[in-house]
Design a protein around this motif. Structure first.
Motif, PDB file in Angstrom:
ATOM      1  N   ILE A 166       0.865  -1.190   0.000  1.00  0.00           N
ATOM      2  CA  ILE A 166       0.000   0.000   0.000  1.00  0.00           C
ATOM      3  C   ILE A 166       0.896   1.233   0.000  1.00  0.00           C
ATOM      4  CG2 ILE A 166      -1.924  -1.140   1.149  1.00  0.00           C
ATOM      5  CD1 ILE A 166      -1.124   0.318   3.717  1.00  0.00           C
ATOM      6  N   TYR A 167       0.385   2.302  -0.589  1.00  0.00           N
ATOM      7  CA  TYR A 167       1.185   3.513  -0.766  1.00  0.00           C
ATOM      8  C   TYR A 167       0.660   4.640   0.096  1.00  0.00           C
ATOM      9  CZ  TYR A 167       3.081   0.990  -4.697  1.00  0.00           C
ATOM     10  OH  TYR A 167       3.689   0.031  -5.463  1.00  0.00           O
ATOM     11  N   ALA A 168       1.576   5.469   0.552  1.00  0.00           N
ATOM     12  CA  ALA A 168       1.194   6.622   1.361  1.00  0.00           C
ATOM     13  C   ALA A 168       0.496   7.640   0.478  1.00  0.00           C
ATOM     14  CB  ALA A 168       2.426   7.248   2.002  1.00  0.00           C
ATOM     15  N   GLN A 169      -0.628   8.126   0.975  1.00  0.00           N
ATOM     16  CA  GLN A 169      -1.398   9.114   0.209  1.00  0.00           C
ATOM     17  C   GLN A 169      -1.883  10.182   1.161  1.00  0.00           C
ATOM     18  OE1 GLN A 169      -4.564   7.393  -2.199  1.00  0.00           O
ATOM     19  NE2 GLN A 169      -3.612   5.395  -1.925  1.00  0.00           N
ATOM     20  N   LYS A 170      -2.352  11.278   0.574  1.00  0.00           N
ATOM     21  CA  LYS A 170      -2.941  12.328   1.390  1.00  0.00           C
ATOM     22  C   LYS A 170      -4.267  11.797   1.930  1.00  0.00           C
ATOM     23  CE  LYS A 170      -2.880  17.322   1.328  1.00  0.00           C
ATOM     24  NZ  LYS A 170      -2.808  18.539   0.538  1.00  0.00           N
ATOM     25  N   GLN A 171      -4.399  11.844   3.244  1.00  0.00           N
ATOM     26  CA  GLN A 171      -5.611  11.339   3.869  1.00  0.00           C
ATOM     27  C   GLN A 171      -6.657  12.443   3.932  1.00  0.00           C
ATOM     28  OE1 GLN A 171      -5.689   7.934   4.722  1.00  0.00           O
ATOM     29  NE2 GLN A 171      -3.775   8.125   3.581  1.00  0.00           N
ATOM     30  N   SER A 172      -7.816  12.093   4.458  1.00  0.00           N
ATOM     31  CA  SER A 172      -8.918  13.054   4.512  1.00  0.00           C
ATOM     32  C   SER A 172      -8.594  14.233   5.424  1.00  0.00           C
ATOM     33  CB  SER A 172     -10.193  12.363   5.013  1.00  0.00           C
ATOM     34  OG  SER A 172      -9.930  11.710   6.234  1.00  0.00           O
ATOM     35  N   ASP A 173      -7.667  14.021   6.370  1.00  0.00           N
ATOM     36  CA  ASP A 173      -7.324  15.124   7.265  1.00  0.00           C
ATOM     37  C   ASP A 173      -6.225  16.013   6.690  1.00  0.00           C
ATOM     38  OD1 ASP A 173      -5.254  13.077   9.527  1.00  0.00           O
ATOM     39  OD2 ASP A 173      -5.193  13.440   7.370  1.00  0.00           O
ATOM     40  N   GLY A 174      -5.781  15.681   5.504  1.00  0.00           N
ATOM     41  CA  GLY A 174      -4.751  16.491   4.860  1.00  0.00           C
ATOM     42  C   GLY A 174      -3.350  15.956   5.047  1.00  0.00           C
ATOM     43  N   ASP A 175      -3.145  15.125   6.044  1.00  0.00           N
ATOM     44  CA  ASP A 175      -1.816  14.557   6.270  1.00  0.00           C
ATOM     45  C   ASP A 175      -1.574  13.409   5.306  1.00  0.00           C
ATOM     46  OD1 ASP A 175      -1.883  14.906   9.904  1.00  0.00           O
ATOM     47  OD2 ASP A 175      -1.325  16.290   8.284  1.00  0.00           O
ATOM     48  N   VAL A 176      -0.317  13.116   5.086  1.00  0.00           N
ATOM     49  CA  VAL A 176       0.049  11.969   4.252  1.00  0.00           C
ATOM     50  C   VAL A 176       0.190  10.762   5.177  1.00  0.00           C
ATOM     51  CG1 VAL A 176       1.818  11.021   2.736  1.00  0.00           C
ATOM     52  CG2 VAL A 176       1.188  13.433   2.567  1.00  0.00           C
ATOM     53  N   GLY A 177      -0.446   9.666   4.837  1.00  0.00           N
ATOM     54  CA  GLY A 177      -0.373   8.478   5.702  1.00  0.00           C
ATOM     55  C   GLY A 177      -0.853   7.255   4.957  1.00  0.00           C
ATOM     56  N   TYR A 178      -0.997   6.146   5.717  1.00  0.00           N
ATOM     57  CA  TYR A 178      -1.409   4.872   5.137  1.00  0.00           C
ATOM     58  C   TYR A 178      -2.801   4.507   5.625  1.00  0.00           C
ATOM     59  CZ  TYR A 178       3.601   4.333   4.217  1.00  0.00           C
ATOM     60  OH  TYR A 178       4.893   4.516   3.794  1.00  0.00           O
ATOM     61  N   SER A 179      -3.606   3.969   4.723  1.00  0.00           N
ATOM     62  CA  SER A 179      -4.924   3.466   5.119  1.00  0.00           C
ATOM     63  C   SER A 179      -5.365   2.420   4.117  1.00  0.00           C
ATOM     64  CB  SER A 179      -5.956   4.595   5.184  1.00  0.00           C
ATOM     65  OG  SER A 179      -6.144   5.158   3.902  1.00  0.00           O
ATOM     66  N   ILE A 180      -6.243   1.525   4.575  1.00  0.00           N
ATOM     67  CA  ILE A 180      -6.824   0.525   3.677  1.00  0.00           C
ATOM     68  C   ILE A 180      -8.341   0.623   3.767  1.00  0.00           C
ATOM     69  CG2 ILE A 180      -4.916  -1.115   3.626  1.00  0.00           C
ATOM     70  CD1 ILE A 180      -6.276  -2.640   5.893  1.00  0.00           C
ATOM     71  N   THR A 181      -8.987   0.456   2.634  1.00  0.00           N
ATOM     72  CA  THR A 181     -10.457   0.509   2.595  1.00  0.00           C
ATOM     73  C   THR A 181     -10.972  -0.922   2.531  1.00  0.00           C
ATOM     74  OG1 THR A 181     -10.345   2.586   1.402  1.00  0.00           O
ATOM     75  CG2 THR A 181     -12.459   1.452   1.405  1.00  0.00           C
ATOM     76  N   THR A 182     -11.659  -1.343   3.606  1.00  0.00           N
ATOM     77  CA  THR A 182     -12.201  -2.702   3.669  1.00  0.00           C
ATOM     78  C   THR A 182     -13.708  -2.652   3.424  1.00  0.00           C
ATOM     79  OG1 THR A 182     -12.708  -2.622   6.027  1.00  0.00           O
ATOM     80  CG2 THR A 182     -10.466  -3.214   5.430  1.00  0.00           C
ATOM     81  N   SER A 183     -14.333  -3.802   3.537  1.00  0.00           N
ATOM     82  CA  SER A 183     -15.775  -3.866   3.292  1.00  0.00           C
ATOM     83  C   SER A 183     -16.573  -3.157   4.374  1.00  0.00           C
ATOM     84  CB  SER A 183     -16.231  -5.324   3.213  1.00  0.00           C
ATOM     85  OG  SER A 183     -15.860  -6.012   4.396  1.00  0.00           O
ATOM     86  N   SER A 184     -15.949  -2.896   5.520  1.00  0.00           N
ATOM     87  CA  SER A 184     -16.702  -2.247   6.597  1.00  0.00           C
ATOM     88  C   SER A 184     -16.200  -0.838   6.886  1.00  0.00           C
ATOM     89  CB  SER A 184     -16.634  -3.088   7.873  1.00  0.00           C
ATOM     90  OG  SER A 184     -15.303  -3.260   8.274  1.00  0.00           O
ATOM     91  N   GLY A 185     -15.321  -0.295   6.042  1.00  0.00           N
ATOM     92  CA  GLY A 185     -14.866   1.070   6.257  1.00  0.00           C
ATOM     93  C   GLY A 185     -13.372   1.215   6.038  1.00  0.00           C
ATOM     94  N   VAL A 186     -12.854   2.374   6.447  1.00  0.00           N
ATOM     95  CA  VAL A 186     -11.440   2.692   6.218  1.00  0.00           C
ATOM     96  C   VAL A 186     -10.675   2.484   7.517  1.00  0.00           C
ATOM     97  CG1 VAL A 186      -9.824   4.520   5.602  1.00  0.00           C
ATOM     98  CG2 VAL A 186     -12.038   4.369   4.443  1.00  0.00           C
ATOM     99  N   VAL A 187      -9.587   1.732   7.433  1.00  0.00           N
ATOM    100  CA  VAL A 187      -8.735   1.517   8.602  1.00  0.00           C
ATOM    101  C   VAL A 187      -7.450   2.307   8.381  1.00  0.00           C
ATOM    102  CG1 VAL A 187      -7.542  -0.178  10.009  1.00  0.00           C
ATOM    103  CG2 VAL A 187      -9.694  -0.789   8.916  1.00  0.00           C
ATOM    104  N   GLU A 188      -7.202   3.231   9.278  1.00  0.00           N
ATOM    105  CA  GLU A 188      -5.993   4.052   9.148  1.00  0.00           C
ATOM    106  C   GLU A 188      -4.839   3.351   9.868  1.00  0.00           C
ATOM    107  OE1 GLU A 188      -7.271   7.811  10.579  1.00  0.00           O
ATOM    108  OE2 GLU A 188      -8.239   8.328   8.698  1.00  0.00           O
TER     109      GLU A 188
END
Lengths: 505, 193
Positions: free
Chosen positions: A343-365
């Motif tokens: 997985i690649y670091a991207q700009k998150q919803s809060d504006g910071d750059v970080g890692y997260s995965i989108t699963t079937s039940s939501g986003v895990v940061e």
């Protein structure tokens, strides 16, 4: 500069210079703002979940109380019905005793012999016949030999003998011969449920001149014939046995046992405990934004469902022989692996750059503690997630085959599923071979509750009167999504094989 | 497509995190400028801004979709700034001031020669009550009676505080302009003009 004095000049200067200006906040401010938004969301979800937990608890407690009171009520009604049955049976069996039909000649009994004063009355005891002991019992009856070879009574056939006495009606009428209604005997245990006390007959008119033999009342309550001397009208002296006598019962009609009465009036309530292995067979997805289709394909390819189960209890009420309604409560857990690989670091919803995965039940940061990642940095990751729910089903069951020992039925209804929590464990490794394990107990966008409908078909086998076992494969399909405000929302399909035990009150 | 104020508010009230983040992004920069006019420095301004947004989310259900939402948020920020100053006991009257001769200051000169940040800093360096009165009168358009009620002073004091604030700001501008002129003179001299 000229020296002209002005008052409002300075106001205009500052207003023109400063008012249109926007000042960009620092990174620290944005970090705090993101934390505030996340904590606000968690608090709201927690509030919703705790509200539904309270409702589920109240419903569960209410169900248990209703079940308990219904059970008590059923028991009470059963007792009343038993007593009514017993009274009716007793009335049916002993109508003659109640009426004191003394003039009737029993066909089974021998004709009353006429005895001579001088003849000794032989005493004969009538023993209880073993064959009929289960059905009735008779007391020992003492009879006197009234003739050379005749006896006043005989117990040889085992049938209750009624002995007709030729007696003086007048003397009878003056007696206080009364009997009370005799209650039934418990055939199975050969015990006396209750006893009849016969009052002592008044022997005021007893002819004691010649025949002073004490005569006793037979088990049927009829006076025993007394010996009569030489043409005299035989009189009888009834000396009631003041001790309790045992009721005799018509053997052709065994009394209804306690168990029988229970079978005829069973409770409509039953309680079941169930265990159900489950598997999410798939999802219906709904895309919320342009990234939705991409995220959907990642979930479909990377998410692997693990063994999941639910267990709980249900209270069922029979509306009719074929139809019943049930409500219950259960604990449900779903587990799945999500292995996106890199997985690649991207700009998150809060504006910071970080890692997260989108699963079937939501986003895990994914927390990363080795410095602030930059866009393009990557991690290798595999995760395991567990979601826990409180399941509240409300179902209607229709038995299309209903036999004594088994039944086949269709079951369907709706379920409310309250999210109790989620946990994701992540094993990660970065480009510089730093590695770690992180556990996150929140999922951004996960719904506090979702609704689903259920359909299934099952078989119920009765192993004894109160207990039966059942197996019921079925499908659950979500009506509302298990997440929201994510690129794609999910509606799971779940296959379950419910097995359990039912206890009928 | 940008969301309307109403849609944004409804989304925030529904607890949708994306909308809440959007609200921050839309108003944070503008409101920080407002807070900086009242605070002593940037850090203090950001603290006030943070607290102000918390109040905005908590009280958002009270906004009745009448009037500008931005104006409503701005009022919350101002009230928060005032609360901050009162808590720090910085609202105290300043009676003595050096009166400087009123000199005409060209608006063009100021805007061309003095940076906006410097101007903002001048306001920040004012004594707190002067700062409040000046900001409320000039930027928020409030009257002296309203300002007096808000700050707990009499109307006359509000007027005199405004006059004093203007004097101080002029002094600073003048000082700045002199410095600028001096540096420009030196530059020309160095270039041989």
């Amino acid at each position: 500069m000229s020296e002209k004095q002005t008052g409002n000049n300075i106001d205009e200067i500052f207003k023109k210079a400063i008012e249109p200006v926007n000042t960009e906040p620092s990174d620290e401010f944005w970090r705090k703002a993101a934390e505030d938004v996340i904590s606000r969301g968690s608090k709201l979800n927690e509030k919703k979940a705790s509200r539904w937990r309270a409702i589920a608890f109240i419903l569960g407690a209410g169900l248990l109380m209703v079940g308990y009171f219904a059970y008590k009520m059923e028991n009470g009604l059963k007792n009343v019905e038993q007593q009514i049955t017993a009274v009716k049976n007793a009335q049916n069996q002993n109508p003659e005793k109640a009426n004191g039909n003394i003039n009737k000649k029993d066909n089974d009994s021998p004709a009353a012999p006429v005895s001579n004063n001088n003849q000794q009355l032989a005493r004969q005891s009538i023993n209880t016949n073993k064959e009929n002991s289960a059905k009735y019992s008779t007391p020992s009856i003492r009879a006197e030999k009234t003739g050379n070879d005749k006896y006043a009574s005989s117990g040889k056939t085992g049938k209750p003998q009624t002995i007709v006495a030729a007696f003086n009606k007048k003397s009878y009428n003056n007696s206080h011969h009364k009997t009370s209604v005799e209650p039934p005997v418990n055939i199975a245990n050969n015990k006396i449920i209750s006893e009849t006390k016969q009052p002592q007959a008044n022997a005021s008119n007893e002819n004691t001149a010649n025949n002073t033999n004490a005569s006793e009342i037979s088990s049927t309550g009829k006076p025993i014939q007394k010996s009569v001397e030489n043409g005299q009208t035989p009189e009888y002296a009834v000396k009631a046995n003041t001790q309790t006598s045992v009721a005799s019962i018509d053997s052709s009609k065994p009394l209804q046992s306690l168990e029988q009465s229970q079978t005829e009036n069973p409770s409509r309530f039953s309680l079941s405990a169930f265990f159900s292995p489950e598997i999410i067979t798939g999802y219906n997805f709904k895309n919320n934004d342009l990234r939705g289709s991409q995220v959907e394909s990642v979930i479909k390819s990377e998410e692997k469902r693990n063994f999941s189960f639910s267990a709980g209890t249900k209270l069922e009420y029979e509306l009719s022989s074929c139809l019943s309604i049930s409500a219950g409560i259960g604990y449900q857990t779903f587990s799945f692996n999500f292995n996106p690989g890199v997985i690649y670091a991207q700009k998150q919803s809060d504006g910071d750059v970080g890692y997260s995965i989108t699963t079937s039940s939501g986003v895990v940061e994914c927390p990363y503690y080795y410095g602030a990642p930059k866009v393009g940095d990557s991690l290798t990751m595999n995760t395991n997630s567990t979601r826990r729910y409180l399941e509240i089903p409300l179902q209607l069951k229709y038995a299309f085959i209903n036999k004594a020992k088994y039944k086949l039925y269709l079951n369907g209804g709706i379920e409310a599923n309250v999210c109790l929590g989620e946990s994701t464990t992540m094993n990660w490794q970065d480009y510089w071979n730093n590695s770690g394990v992180a556990t996150v107990n929140s999922t951004v966008g996960s719904s506090a509750m979702y609704f689903s409908y259920y359909v299934g078909m099952g078989a119920d086998y009765k192993i004894c009167k109160h207990i039966s076992l059942y197996a019921e494969p079925g499908f659950h399909n979500a009506i509302s999504s298990i997440d929201n405000n994510t690129p794609v929302v999910s509606y799971p399909w779940i296959f379950s094989l419910t097995t359990g035990m039912i206890y009928r009150f | 497509m940008e969301l309307s104020e109403e849609e944004l508010i409804k989304g925030c009230l529904a607890g949708i995190q994306a909308f809440q983040q959007m609200l921050y992004r839309r108003y944070a920069a503008k409101m920080l400028t407002v807070c900086m006019r009242y605070a002593a420095n940037r850090e203090e301004a950001e603290d006030v801004l943070q607290e102000g947004f918390i109040i905005v989310f908590e009280k958002m259900h009270q906004f009745r979709m009448q009037g500008s939402f931005e104006g409503w948020v701005r009022k919350i920020m101002i009230n928060k700034s005032l609360e901050h100053l009162k808590k720090a006991n910085k609202i105290y009257p300043v009676l003595d001031i050096d009166n400087i001769a009123d000199k005409f200051i060209s608006e063009e000169d100021v805007l061309n020669l003095i940076d906006t940040k410097e101007l903002l800093k001048m306001i920040q360096e004012l004594p707190p009550v002067y700062k409040m009165v000046f900001n409320l009168f000039v930027f928020e358009g409030m009257g002296h009676k309203e300002i007096a009620d808000m700050l707990g002073i009499v109307e006359g004091t509000s007027k005199s505080n405004l006059s004093d604030a203007r004097s101080l700001l002029k002094k600073k501008i003048y000082k700045n302009l002199l410095i600028e002129e001096k540096s420009m003179y030196n530059e020309r001299k160095a270039n041989g003009e």
